[in-house]
Design a protein around this motif. Structure first.
Motif, PDB file in Angstrom:
ATOM      1  N   LEU A 135      -2.222  16.181  -0.653  1.00  0.00           N
ATOM      2  CA  LEU A 135      -0.828  16.239  -1.403  1.00  0.00           C
ATOM      3  C   LEU A 135      -0.995  15.392  -2.657  1.00  0.00           C
ATOM      4  CD1 LEU A 135       1.594  17.852  -2.389  1.00  0.00           C
ATOM      5  CD2 LEU A 135       2.967  16.522  -0.565  1.00  0.00           C
ATOM      6  N   LEU A 136      -0.934  13.827  -1.932  1.00  0.00           N
ATOM      7  CA  LEU A 136      -1.121  12.930  -3.015  1.00  0.00           C
ATOM      8  C   LEU A 136      -2.341  13.002  -3.912  1.00  0.00           C
ATOM      9  CD1 LEU A 136       0.002   9.837  -0.705  1.00  0.00           C
ATOM     10  CD2 LEU A 136       1.082  10.770  -2.584  1.00  0.00           C
ATOM     11  N   ASP A 137      -3.722  13.348  -3.118  1.00  0.00           N
ATOM     12  CA  ASP A 137      -4.993  13.400  -4.067  1.00  0.00           C
ATOM     13  C   ASP A 137      -4.577  14.617  -5.283  1.00  0.00           C
ATOM     14  OD1 ASP A 137      -7.589  13.277  -4.881  1.00  0.00           O
ATOM     15  OD2 ASP A 137      -8.176  14.778  -3.696  1.00  0.00           O
ATOM     16  N   THR A 138      -4.172  15.497  -4.944  1.00  0.00           N
ATOM     17  CA  THR A 138      -3.823  16.854  -5.837  1.00  0.00           C
ATOM     18  C   THR A 138      -2.982  16.386  -6.817  1.00  0.00           C
ATOM     19  OG1 THR A 138      -4.088  18.189  -4.153  1.00  0.00           O
ATOM     20  CG2 THR A 138      -3.019  19.326  -6.153  1.00  0.00           C
ATOM     21  N   ALA A 182       1.689   3.975 -10.243  1.00  0.00           N
ATOM     22  CA  ALA A 182       2.454   4.001  -9.112  1.00  0.00           C
ATOM     23  C   ALA A 182       3.064   2.547  -8.882  1.00  0.00           C
ATOM     24  CB  ALA A 182       1.667   4.228  -7.823  1.00  0.00           C
ATOM     25  N   ALA A 183       4.380   2.647  -8.753  1.00  0.00           N
ATOM     26  CA  ALA A 183       5.222   1.581  -8.532  1.00  0.00           C
ATOM     27  C   ALA A 183       5.409   1.386  -6.858  1.00  0.00           C
ATOM     28  CB  ALA A 183       6.672   1.674  -9.086  1.00  0.00           C
ATOM     29  N   GLN A 184       5.997   2.550  -6.077  1.00  0.00           N
ATOM     30  CA  GLN A 184       6.003   2.488  -4.723  1.00  0.00           C
ATOM     31  C   GLN A 184       5.879   3.934  -4.320  1.00  0.00           C
ATOM     32  OE1 GLN A 184       9.942   1.606  -3.532  1.00  0.00           O
ATOM     33  NE2 GLN A 184       9.142   0.862  -1.323  1.00  0.00           N
ATOM     34  N   VAL A 185       5.130   4.126  -3.230  1.00  0.00           N
ATOM     35  CA  VAL A 185       4.565   5.373  -2.450  1.00  0.00           C
ATOM     36  C   VAL A 185       4.995   5.375  -1.144  1.00  0.00           C
ATOM     37  CG1 VAL A 185       2.937   7.154  -1.995  1.00  0.00           C
ATOM     38  CG2 VAL A 185       2.804   5.838  -4.104  1.00  0.00           C
ATOM     39  N   LYS A 186       5.865   6.138  -0.659  1.00  0.00           N
ATOM     40  CA  LYS A 186       6.427   5.998   0.624  1.00  0.00           C
ATOM     41  C   LYS A 186       7.105   7.308   1.214  1.00  0.00           C
ATOM     42  CE  LYS A 186      11.232   4.145  -0.232  1.00  0.00           C
ATOM     43  NZ  LYS A 186      12.097   3.097  -0.091  1.00  0.00           N
ATOM     44  N   ILE A 221       5.701  15.138  -9.744  1.00  0.00           N
ATOM     45  CA  ILE A 221       6.052  14.488  -9.028  1.00  0.00           C
ATOM     46  C   ILE A 221       7.076  14.944  -8.121  1.00  0.00           C
ATOM     47  CG2 ILE A 221       7.432  12.346  -8.071  1.00  0.00           C
ATOM     48  CD1 ILE A 221       5.875  11.091 -10.287  1.00  0.00           C
ATOM     49  N   GLU A 222       8.192  15.604  -8.770  1.00  0.00           N
ATOM     50  CA  GLU A 222       9.501  16.261  -8.179  1.00  0.00           C
ATOM     51  C   GLU A 222       8.809  17.765  -7.217  1.00  0.00           C
ATOM     52  OE1 GLU A 222      12.018  17.655 -11.136  1.00  0.00           O
ATOM     53  OE2 GLU A 222      12.750  15.375 -11.428  1.00  0.00           O
ATOM     54  N   GLY A 263       0.735  -1.312  -0.003  1.00  0.00           N
ATOM     55  CA  GLY A 263      -0.261   0.114  -0.061  1.00  0.00           C
ATOM     56  C   GLY A 263       1.098   0.984  -0.001  1.00  0.00           C
ATOM     57  N   ILE A 264       0.058   2.197   0.373  1.00  0.00           N
ATOM     58  CA  ILE A 264       0.883   3.602   0.553  1.00  0.00           C
ATOM     59  C   ILE A 264       1.443   3.546   2.103  1.00  0.00           C
ATOM     60  CG2 ILE A 264       0.468   6.212   0.375  1.00  0.00           C
ATOM     61  CD1 ILE A 264      -1.877   5.703  -1.174  1.00  0.00           C
TER      62      ILE A 264
END
Length: 208
Positions: A42-45, A83-87, A108-109, A32-33
């Motif tokens: 922030l992720l939603d936007t 998404a490959a990884q979100v952390k 993303i940056e 998961g996230i």
């Protein structure tokens, strides 16, 4: 991140989070996230902006027919962020992806840089700092709560602990003020109706 919030993102952006809950041997999104709830907005936007860009990019106008057509998945021109990884890492967001283009990389940056100013726990304005060897981005209030939890405050909330600590300190200050007032009055030859309680001390008699 709470499962409820994670599911909301996966439902809103199924193409980006299609690997959530996948096999751990195939994708890191199986876990998961991996960040706290404060970065949800922030992720939603970020995901909204990226998916909108992908949708627009995958729509092209055909002059001959004067119509728009969609680029299908598998077409070399097809653009889609997955998404490959979100952390969280070193106190800020990390959003690793498959697919996308230069525009999504820039988005993303920007989001990763902004995460260094947003509390990962509650979403309030914050700054990245190092504590006990760990980097984290948290606001002042969350910092206090973290320190209290590390000190062993487990029976109640941080707010309850702070209230107790504040009352205790207030009582100590009040008692100290009363003692100082009593000593000052004694030096001036005055005596208070309620003199402070001072523990008597015994002096050793000098040997003749």
């Amino acid at each position: 991140m709470k499962l409820e919030l994670q599911n909301k993102l996966a439902e809103a952006y199924p193409k980006i989070f299609k690997n959530v809950g996948g096999h751990p041997m195939v994708t890191c999104m199986a876990w998961g996230i991996e960040c706290n709830d404060g970065w949800y907005d922030l992720l939603d936007t970020l995901c909204y902006t990226m998916q909108r860009h992908c949708n627009v990019t995958n729509t092209r106008y055909i002059i001959e027919t004067d119509k728009y057509e969609f680029v299908e998945e598998g077409d070399p021109e097809y653009v889609q962020v997955v998404a490959a990884q979100v952390k969280e890492k070193l106190g800020t967001l990390r959003f690793y992806t498959d697919g996308g283009d230069a525009s999504t990389e820039a988005m993303i940056e920007l989001a990763e840089a902004m995460s260094g100013r947003i509390c990962e726990l509650c979403g309030s304005p914050a700054k990245t700092s190092r504590d006990s060897g760990w980097w984290h981005t948290t606001c002042d209030a969350c910092n206090k709560r973290i320190r209290l939890e590390r000190q062993g405050w487990k029976s109640g909330s941080a707010e309850e602990f702070l209230e107790v600590a504040r009352d205790t300190l207030s009582q100590e200050v009040s008692q100290d003020a009363q003692l100082r007032k009593g000593l000052q009055e004694a030096k001036q030859g005055k005596f208070s109706k309620t003199p402070p309680k001072i523990k008597p001390t015994t002096k050793k008699k000098k040997k003749k």
